[in-house]
Design a protein around this motif. Structure first.
Motif, mmCIF file in Angstrom:
data_model
loop_
_atom_site.group_PDB
_atom_site.id
_atom_site.type_symbol
_atom_site.label_atom_id
_atom_site.label_comp_id
_atom_site.label_asym_id
_atom_site.label_seq_id
_atom_site.Cartn_x
_atom_site.Cartn_y
_atom_site.Cartn_z
ATOM 1 N N ASN A 162 5.978 1.776 5.066
ATOM 2 C CA ASN A 162 5.413 0.779 4.160
ATOM 3 C C ASN A 162 6.454 0.135 3.245
ATOM 4 O O ASN A 162 6.100 -0.556 2.290
ATOM 5 C CB ASN A 162 4.291 1.397 3.314
ATOM 6 N N ARG B 42 -2.470 0.204 8.754
ATOM 7 C CA ARG B 42 -2.952 -0.360 7.494
ATOM 8 C C ARG B 42 -1.827 -0.570 6.495
ATOM 9 O O ARG B 42 -1.794 -1.559 5.767
ATOM 10 C CB ARG B 42 -4.021 0.564 6.907
ATOM 11 N N ILE B 43 -0.873 0.365 6.448
ATOM 12 C CA ILE B 43 0.141 0.331 5.392
ATOM 13 C C ILE B 43 1.456 -0.300 5.841
ATOM 14 O O ILE B 43 2.313 -0.602 5.001
ATOM 15 C CB ILE B 43 0.437 1.741 4.856
ATOM 16 N N SER C 96 -2.478 6.275 8.764
ATOM 17 C CA SER C 96 -2.877 4.938 8.293
ATOM 18 C C SER C 96 -1.772 3.914 8.512
ATOM 19 O O SER C 96 -1.663 2.916 7.789
ATOM 20 C CB SER C 96 -3.262 4.968 6.797
ATOM 21 N N ARG D 180 0.828 -1.206 0.000
ATOM 22 C CA ARG D 180 0.000 0.000 0.000
ATOM 23 C C ARG D 180 0.861 1.255 0.000
ATOM 24 O O ARG D 180 1.940 1.287 0.583
ATOM 25 C CB ARG D 180 -0.932 0.016 1.217
ATOM 26 N N GLY E 143 -2.832 4.691 1.662
ATOM 27 C CA GLY E 143 -3.530 3.477 2.053
ATOM 28 C C GLY E 143 -4.075 2.686 0.889
ATOM 29 O O GLY E 143 -4.742 1.657 1.093
#
Length: 297
Positions: free
Chosen positions: A183, A204-205, A201, A150, A154
């Motif tokens: 990330n 998430r990443i 984020s 990602r 995101g």
């Protein structure tokens, strides 16, 4: 100032804050620059450098300016140390990476992974990669908790990204990760809760793939320059390394890759900038890194 102290200062300069939490992320990674440089400087490394971060939302879509520049800088340094090096990227990023090689390191091999048929491509390379001493990732996106790569927004960019993390984690080579946002390959070395708190984020990443040594930069290119600076300090008998640290070297290469279509990853368009930083601001840490290396000798 002792060499170790100068290298620690290089590490701090490279992590200069640009608004994404790099200084906080760099704290638990402190010492990674010295460890990585010592490992590479100990002999004649045989390495692969992974790079290329595709920006599908750019106009036009292309690889970003952060990453290929630093990757070629590292590869050129390793060749000057008497080692061997190759770059590794994937098809969407290949035009920019190959342009960087043509401009600054002619003859450097580039392995380009296909988006389709990746497993067969990687299987053919595994025996050769298994003999490498070092695997280095410079601003190369890696898989998150859900296995998907990602970007900082995101967005899942798996449709534009070959799973080079599988090759990066193969074998027993010493792995170095270079990133700036959580990330990228190598960032799995950092505490998950730290990235979650510091990076937008972040949970998430966050890339789950770690490394033996992690270098965190305000931009990944700065951390790559710091690595070349540390190598120059540890191997003073190779004065050619200092040429790679001159800001003019980076400016010429930046110009070349933007002409080849590279885009600023923040602005998402082809400009002579990196992560939203125009050249004067971007060049400040590069200038400081070069000054520290000159003074450290």
């Amino acid at each position: 100032m002792r060499i170790e102290e100068t290298i620690a200062e290089l590490e701090r300069v490279a992590a200069r804050e640009v608004g994404r939490g790099s200084e906080a992320l760099a704290e638990p990674a402190a010492g990674g620059l010295l460890a990585a440089a010592r490992s590479l400087a100990a002999g004649a490394p045989d390495a692969a450098v992974f790079t290329g971060f595709f920006i599908p939302g750019a106009e036009p879509p292309a690889a970003e300016t952060d990453g290929p520049l630093g990757a070629v800088q590292i590869a050129a340094a390793l060749r000057q140390l008497g080692g061997r090096c190759r770059l590794v990227t994937d098809e969407p990023c290949a035009p920019v990476v190959e342009a960087a090689v043509a401009a600054a390191a002619p003859g450097l091999p580039v392995d380009v992974a296909p988006l389709r048929g990746y497993d067969e491509w990687a299987a053919a390379l595994l025996p050769e990669y298994g003999r490498l001493t070092h695997l280095i990732a410079c601003e190369r996106v890696g898989p998150g908790m859900d296995g998907r790569p990602r970007n900082m927004r995101g967005d899942d960019i798996g449709a534009h990204t070959a799973p080079l993390d599988r090759l990066y984690t193969s074998g027993s080579a010493y792995r170095i990760g270079i990133g700036d946002g959580g990330n990228e390959l190598g960032m799995g070395r950092l505490p998950a809760d730290l990235i979650g708190r510091v990076v937008a984020s972040g949970e998430r990443i966050r890339c789950v793939v770690g490394a033996d040594a992690l270098l965190v930069g305000g931009t990944s290119n700065w951390a790559a320059a710091a690595l070349v600076g540390a190598l120059s300090l540890l191997r003073p008998e190779v004065p050619e390394l200092r040429t790679l640290l001159e800001p003019a070297w980076s400016y010429d290469l930046l110009t070349a890759i933007v002409r080849a279509g590279a885009v600023d990853g923040v602005r998402r368009r082809p400009t002579l900038s990196v992560d939203g930083l125009d050249w004067p601001a971007y060049a400040e840490p590069l200038t400081r890194i070069a000054e520290l290396v000159r003074a450290g000798r």
